[in-house]
Design a protein around this motif. Structure first.
Motif, PDB file in Angstrom:
ATOM      1  N   ASP A 484     -59.895 -25.302  72.487  1.00  0.00           N
ATOM      2  CA  ASP A 484     -59.556 -23.985  73.054  1.00  0.00           C
ATOM      3  C   ASP A 484     -58.305 -24.054  73.930  1.00  0.00           C
ATOM      4  O   ASP A 484     -58.180 -23.338  74.927  1.00  0.00           O
ATOM      5  N   TRP A 485     -57.378 -24.927  73.587  1.00  0.00           N
ATOM      6  CA  TRP A 485     -56.221 -25.195  74.450  1.00  0.00           C
ATOM      7  C   TRP A 485     -55.428 -23.929  74.801  1.00  0.00           C
ATOM      8  O   TRP A 485     -54.977 -23.756  75.933  1.00  0.00           O
ATOM      9  N   SER A 486     -55.272 -23.030  73.843  1.00  0.00           N
ATOM     10  CA  SER A 486     -54.494 -21.813  74.107  1.00  0.00           C
ATOM     11  C   SER A 486     -55.194 -20.931  75.141  1.00  0.00           C
ATOM     12  O   SER A 486     -54.556 -20.406  76.070  1.00  0.00           O
ATOM     13  N   ALA A 487     -56.507 -20.767  75.012  1.00  0.00           N
ATOM     14  CA  ALA A 487     -57.273 -19.958  75.965  1.00  0.00           C
ATOM     15  C   ALA A 487     -57.281 -20.611  77.345  1.00  0.00           C
ATOM     16  O   ALA A 487     -57.202 -19.924  78.376  1.00  0.00           O
ATOM     17  N   VAL A 488     -57.374 -21.947  77.367  1.00  0.00           N
ATOM     18  CA  VAL A 488     -57.367 -22.680  78.641  1.00  0.00           C
ATOM     19  C   VAL A 488     -56.024 -22.489  79.346  1.00  0.00           C
ATOM     20  O   VAL A 488     -55.968 -22.222  80.554  1.00  0.00           O
ATOM     21  N   GLN A 489     -54.948 -22.606  78.605  1.00  0.00           N
ATOM     22  CA  GLN A 489     -53.625 -22.424  79.211  1.00  0.00           C
ATOM     23  C   GLN A 489     -53.455 -21.008  79.751  1.00  0.00           C
ATOM     24  O   GLN A 489     -52.974 -20.798  80.865  1.00  0.00           O
ATOM     25  N   GLU A 490     -53.851 -20.031  78.956  1.00  0.00           N
ATOM     26  CA  GLU A 490     -53.704 -18.635  79.376  1.00  0.00           C
ATOM     27  C   GLU A 490     -54.568 -18.321  80.602  1.00  0.00           C
ATOM     28  O   GLU A 490     -54.119 -17.623  81.518  1.00  0.00           O
ATOM     29  N   ARG A 491     -55.777 -18.870  80.636  1.00  0.00           N
ATOM     30  CA  ARG A 491     -56.714 -18.547  81.718  1.00  0.00           C
ATOM     31  C   ARG A 491     -56.384 -19.266  83.015  1.00  0.00           C
ATOM     32  O   ARG A 491     -56.507 -18.685  84.091  1.00  0.00           O
TER      33      ARG A 491
END
Length: 711
Positions: A484-491
């Motif tokens: 979930d790297w993209s969601a982690v970065q965004e959050r």
């Protein structure tokens, strides 16, 4: 009063001396005003078709009834800025002529540097202060005298006087035409010569009426003039030198212009309990002054109090506090831009100065105020109500139990005024975007330096995102962060756990976490406190970010503490409220389903209105009373009275402050009515709801802002 048109140079030449009274403001024209004057003079001097240029009026007090021919000094009431600027220009022209190759023959009317000085700058046969044509007020006169004398400027020089003289001299140097055009332009200046007699005219009223042109006076200028102008000369000198002049020196030339009006606003808030609008400080002071005079106090007796409170203000705002601990606390408040707290702080400082509370108690309260403002900022609570909160806070404080009482009042603040508790603060501080907020440097500095004697200068470092901002993360980072790297970065990118400080931002770039940690001058080597926990972290992912946020929050909870008292102590400070009977929607016959007179139309209107009102803000409270339904922020902002076929709304605001282009509201001031407020609005049709809600929101916004925003 006698008013005549006059040539400015003839006017100056025929007068022995102009004196700026001590109650007048300092010389305050800046480059823009001087440049406008210069341009007007050049245009007039270069054009034979322009016969004159009107400069404005010069208003002065004279004891006699004749024109300006006698040797007594004239006290200038209005026109100081224009008169001083012309004197500076003439001085610059005379000095330039001394330095140039121009001869007297090349100059109009055989005017020489000596004549310029003896006609318009000096009284050549006089000595001492009588020698000068224009004598400015205390803070400016030594600088002007030195300029016209050609001597060294004083150590405490007037910045404005020096700067504007230099501007004029520079423009004369750069002028491509004949210098005679400059003199021609000055010689064509026309004024209205307005002479007052002290026994027959009211200088204060005339002064106020003429303050609509030129550079606008500050509210503090008007207040000073109001206090001093009506006194005799000896009393003026005494009050000015003993109280007002020391205030000017404490503030300094720049801060006096920029800060003194704000100080007077806060001072009047303390004294009256009401917050004056920025443009109405002078009017508020006059009302306060008249009230005090009606109670037997002389106007000059107000000045010592203003002087005393100005010391407190300078200590807090201008870094004049001698105690190191208090100075640091005041500087933190200033960086936080908590200006609205100064009325409360001025009163507390006065109590501290009177030894009603100790330094330690004072410091604890200052830090509580800082925590209150910062926690609210982090929790995104609207700031509109803060000015009202601080203006009225001290009314409920028991000074026999000072700190305890202050804590209790903070804990009792409702709704929009609340002091966020640890749970609310922790939730927001750990998860919100802390990178793109206005107080970013402030919170980083506080966390890094909390309880440390060796402070780190945050300005020497840059903010580092441990997980990079680059949306195109490397394969190493994608692997580190997981599926979930993209969601982690965004959050979590801009949150507490992912932010730190470094002096090696370019070197770190978008490197993998392990490289940032282990490289030369990496996190392992960093002396920065914020980087200490990173030394032992193996990998950087969502779990690591959350864990680091928890660690840093433990410091934040101490740096910005919430007040804590036992419930029984807080309850002892709670205002006694008479218990009310409980009501519900079933008690309103037109809304209660099953009631013989139930109105489906009224219920439909009410349900729709209720939904919209509660959606204004999560903190809006609903209360069913015997005669109406109340909706509250600080107190009721709209009350709803159900009728057989419509809803009658009572808006709790002055009718004059409501913007109602359609004119559907009604002024019910002074009329018997149910509900609170002076405005009545009817809701008859569901299609009218959006417009009616625009009126309701005005009442809500006025209440939470006390009619005026934080800024």
């Amino acid at each position: 009063m006698k008013a005549n048109e006059a040539n400015l140079l003839s006017f100056i030449k025929s007068s022995s001396q102009f004196v700026i009274p001590i109650y007048q403001r300092k010389y305050s024209w800046d480059k823009d005003e001087c440049k406008q004057l210069w341009d007007d003079i050049i245009q007039t001097g270069e054009s034979d078709s322009i016969g004159a240029h009107f400069l404005g009026s010069i208003v002065y007090i004279d004891q006699s009834i004749y024109t300006v021919t006698r040797q007594a000094p004239q006290l200038v009431i209005d026109g100081q800025q224009r008169l001083t600027s012309i004197i500076l220009l003439i001085a610059a022209l005379a000095n330039k002529l001394d330095d140039s190759e121009n001869t007297a023959a090349e100059f109009i009317d055989d005017i020489t540097p000596r004549k310029l000085r003896h006609y318009y700058l000096f009284n050549p046969e006089e000595e001492g202060e009588r020698r000068y044509k224009l004598v400015l007020s205390e803070s400016d006169k030594d600088t002007l005298n030195a300029i016209v004398d050609g001597s060294e400027l004083p150590q405490k020089k007037s910045i404005r006087v020096e700067e504007n003289y230099n501007y004029f001299y520079k423009w004369i140097e750069e002028y491509p035409g004949d210098l005679s055009s400059i003199y021609k332009g000055i010689a064509k200046l026309i004024i209205v010569d307005v002479k007052l007699t002290k026994d027959q005219d009211n200088p204060q009223l005339i002064f106020e009426s003429m303050n609509s042109t030129g550079k606008e006076l500050t509210q503090a200028d008007l207040i000073r003039n109001f206090i001093l102008m009506g006194l005799d000369r000896s009393e003026q000198n005494k009050l000015y030198k003993q109280y007002w002049r020391p205030m000017e020196e404490d503030f300094g030339q720049t801060a006096y212009t920029e800060e003194f009006d704000s100080f007077m606003r806060h001072y009047l808030t303390v004294m009256t309990g009401n917050i004056p609008k920025l443009k109405e400080i002078y009017d508020a002071f006059k009302r306060y002054s008249f009230e005090q005079q009606n109670n037997g106090m002389k106007i000059e007796e107000l000045v010592p109090s203003i002087r005393q409170y100005s010391k407190y203000y300078c200590s807090m705002v201008l870094n004049k506090e001698s105690d190191r601990d208090l100075r640091l606390a005041f500087n933190d408040l200033k960086e936080l831009r908590a200006d609205v707290a100064y009325p409360m702080l001025l009163e507390i400082y006065n109590d501290y100065n009177s030894e009603i509370l100790s330094k330690e108690e004072f410091l604890e309260i200052v830090r509580l105020i800082e925590s209150y403002v910062f926690r609210r900022h982090i929790c995104s609570i609207p700031t509109n109500s803060l000015n009202k909160t601080f203006a009225t806070f001290m009314r409920a404080v028991d000074k026999n139990e000072y700190v305890e009482s202050v804590k209790a009042q903070f804990m009792l603040l409702p709704s929009y005024r609340r002091f966020p508790n640890d749970e609310e603060f922790a939730r927001q501080f750990k998860t919100r975007d802390l990178y793109n907020i206005a107080r970013r440097s402030y919170w980083l500095r506080k966390i890094e330096n909390f309880n440390r004697k060796e402070h780190v200068e945050i300005s020497e470092y840059t903010i580092e995102h441990i997980m990079p901002q680059n949306p195109r993360l490397s394969d190493a980072w994608i692997k580190e962060l997981g599926d979930d790297w993209s969601a982690v970065q965004e959050r979590w990118l801009h949150t507490l756990g992912n932010l730190t400080l470094t002096g090696y931002n370019p070197e770190y770039s978008d490197r993998p976490f392990s490289e940032k940690r282990d490289m030369e001058n990496g996190f392992r080597d960093s002396p920065i406190r914020l980087n200490q926990s990173l030394r032992s972290v193996d990998s950087w992912n969502e779990s690591a970010i959350k864990e680091r946020a928890n660690l840093i929050y433990k410091i934040a909870e101490q740096a910005w503490p919430a007040p804590s008292l036992a419930k029984e102590i807080v309850d002892s400070y709670r205002p006694f409220l008479e218990k009310k009977d409980s009501y519900s929607i079933s008690d309103f016959r037109y809304l209660a389903i099953g009631n013989p007179v139930f109105s489906a139309h009224t219920r439909q209107l009410f349900d729709a209105l209720r939904k919209e009102v509660l959606a204004i803000d999560p903190l809006v409270e609903e209360e069913y009373l015997q005669r109406y339904i109340a909706y509250k922020a600080e107190t009721n902002f709209v009350d709803v009275i159900p009728l057989s076929s419509s809803l009658r709304l009572a808006l709790n605001m002055p009718f004059s402050e409501l913007s109602d282009p359609r004119g559907i509201s009604k002024d019910v001031t002074g009329l018997g009515k149910w509900g609170n407020g002076d405005v009545e609005v009817r809701l008859n049709d569901i299609r009218e709801l959006p417009y009616v809600m625009s009126l309701v929101r005005q009442s809500f916004e006025l209440q939470v802002s006390n009619g005026e925003g934080l800024d």
